[in-house]
Scaffold this motif. Structure first.
Motif, PDB file in Angstrom:
ATOM      1  N   ILE A   6      58.644  15.314  43.271  1.00 31.54           N
ATOM      2  CA  ILE A   6      58.896  16.355  42.270  1.00 31.54           C
ATOM      3  C   ILE A   6      57.628  16.638  41.472  1.00 31.54           C
ATOM      4  N   ASP A   7      57.419  17.888  41.155  1.00 33.62           N
ATOM      5  CA  ASP A   7      56.264  18.344  40.382  1.00 33.62           C
ATOM      6  C   ASP A   7      56.066  17.464  39.144  1.00 33.62           C
ATOM      7  N   LYS A   8      54.908  16.843  39.038  1.00 28.09           N
ATOM      8  CA  LYS A   8      54.608  15.920  37.940  1.00 28.09           C
ATOM      9  C   LYS A   8      54.568  16.607  36.583  1.00 28.09           C
ATOM     10  N   ARG A   9      54.464  17.933  36.599  1.00 28.04           N
ATOM     11  CA  ARG A   9      54.408  18.656  35.329  1.00 28.04           C
ATOM     12  C   ARG A   9      55.778  18.814  34.673  1.00 28.04           C
ATOM     13  N   LYS A  10      56.830  18.507  35.398  1.00 23.00           N
ATOM     14  CA  LYS A  10      58.162  18.603  34.823  1.00 23.00           C
ATOM     15  C   LYS A  10      58.310  17.586  33.689  1.00 23.00           C
ATOM     16  N   GLN A  11      58.900  18.051  32.597  1.00 17.75           N
ATOM     17  CA  GLN A  11      59.043  17.206  31.410  1.00 17.75           C
ATOM     18  C   GLN A  11      60.486  16.774  31.153  1.00 17.75           C
ATOM     19  N   ALA A  12      61.439  17.434  31.816  1.00 18.42           N
ATOM     20  CA  ALA A  12      62.848  17.134  31.545  1.00 18.42           C
ATOM     21  C   ALA A  12      63.678  17.370  32.799  1.00 18.42           C
ATOM     22  N   PHE A  13      64.714  16.547  32.957  1.00 18.78           N
ATOM     23  CA  PHE A  13      65.586  16.593  34.127  1.00 18.78           C
ATOM     24  C   PHE A  13      67.020  16.786  33.648  1.00 18.78           C
ATOM     25  N   VAL A  14      67.659  17.826  34.169  1.00 20.99           N
ATOM     26  CA  VAL A  14      68.995  18.220  33.715  1.00 20.99           C
ATOM     27  C   VAL A  14      69.995  17.937  34.837  1.00 20.99           C
ATOM     28  N   PHE A  15      70.861  16.959  34.628  1.00 22.50           N
ATOM     29  CA  PHE A  15      71.815  16.526  35.644  1.00 22.50           C
ATOM     30  C   PHE A  15      73.230  16.993  35.312  1.00 22.50           C
ATOM     31  N   GLU A  16      73.960  17.451  36.331  1.00 22.13           N
ATOM     32  CA  GLU A  16      75.419  17.513  36.232  1.00 22.13           C
ATOM     33  C   GLU A  16      75.912  16.075  36.346  1.00 22.13           C
TER      34      GLU A  16
END
Length: 206
Positions: A6-16
């Motif tokens: 996953i792109d290392k620039r992602k700052q947040a992960f939104v899960f169902e």
């Protein structure tokens, strides 16, 4: 797919929640067992047979008709509908809900990277909160921020994601949504955020 992909620039992960963090059937099947045991006590119905009927109804894609199936098969009183739906919302499970192993590993890696974890879930808020409380989080509870979309507007409406972005000072490019339902994918598309189909993570091999 793995967390490292996953792109290392992602700052947040939104899960169902359901069928993303844990298998929904693990919650429902315990409810069915407990309801069948209640019927055995009140109406002398064979609990094993009743449980199997409910499970098979669910597996046939008729989750919303589980009570109707039991009512028709055993001619139980309509008054028990209230008991069944109350149990669905408030049940105290015999066994904790276990997170998919690959998802657990991913959550732990996100925490190590000091990034944010959100649970954004559709469904009855009381029921979804009950599920969250009875999940074995392995110490991750303190890193979760939860939103119950039905309190605002259920996905695929984007309202809850827009609120999340505003309240946490995030940009669309900062987050990735992870789900297993069409509503999640449609919501991500409408929001203009990246989306991952949870099964790609759950079934990944290292």
């Amino acid at each position: 797919m793995q967390y490292s992909d996953i792109d290392k620039r992602k700052q947040a992960f939104v899960f169902e929640l359901d069928d993303v963090i844990y298998p929904e059937k693990d919650y429902l099947f315990q409810v069915y067992y407990l309801f069948a045991s209640f019927l055995e006590y009140t109406d002398l119905i064979d609990a094993k047979v009743a449980t199997n009927l409910m499970v098979n109804t669910y597996l046939a894609g008729e989750k919303e008709n589980v009570f109707e199936a039991v009512k028709a098969q055993f001619n139980i009183d309509e008054k028990y509908r209230v008991n069944f739906y109350h149990l669905l919302l408030t049940v105290k499970l015999p066994l904790k809900l276990l997170i998919y192993q690959r998802i657990l590993e991913m959550l732990q890696e996100i925490v190590v990277d000091r990034k944010k974890i959100f649970i954004v879930t559709n469904g009855n808020p009381a029921q979804q909160l009950n599920k969250i409380k009875q999940t074995e989080w392995h110490g991750l509870e303190g890193y979760l921020t939860c939103y119950f979309a039905d309190e605002i507007k259920p996905k695929p409406a984007t309202n809850v994601i827009e609120l999340l972005l505003t309240e946490h000072g995030l940009q669309r490019r900062d987050i990735v949504m992870i789900g297993n339902a069409g509503a999640d994918n449609l919501c991500a598309e409408a929001c203009g955020v990246d989306y991952i189909y949870a099964n790609e993570l759950i079934t990944s091999n290292k």
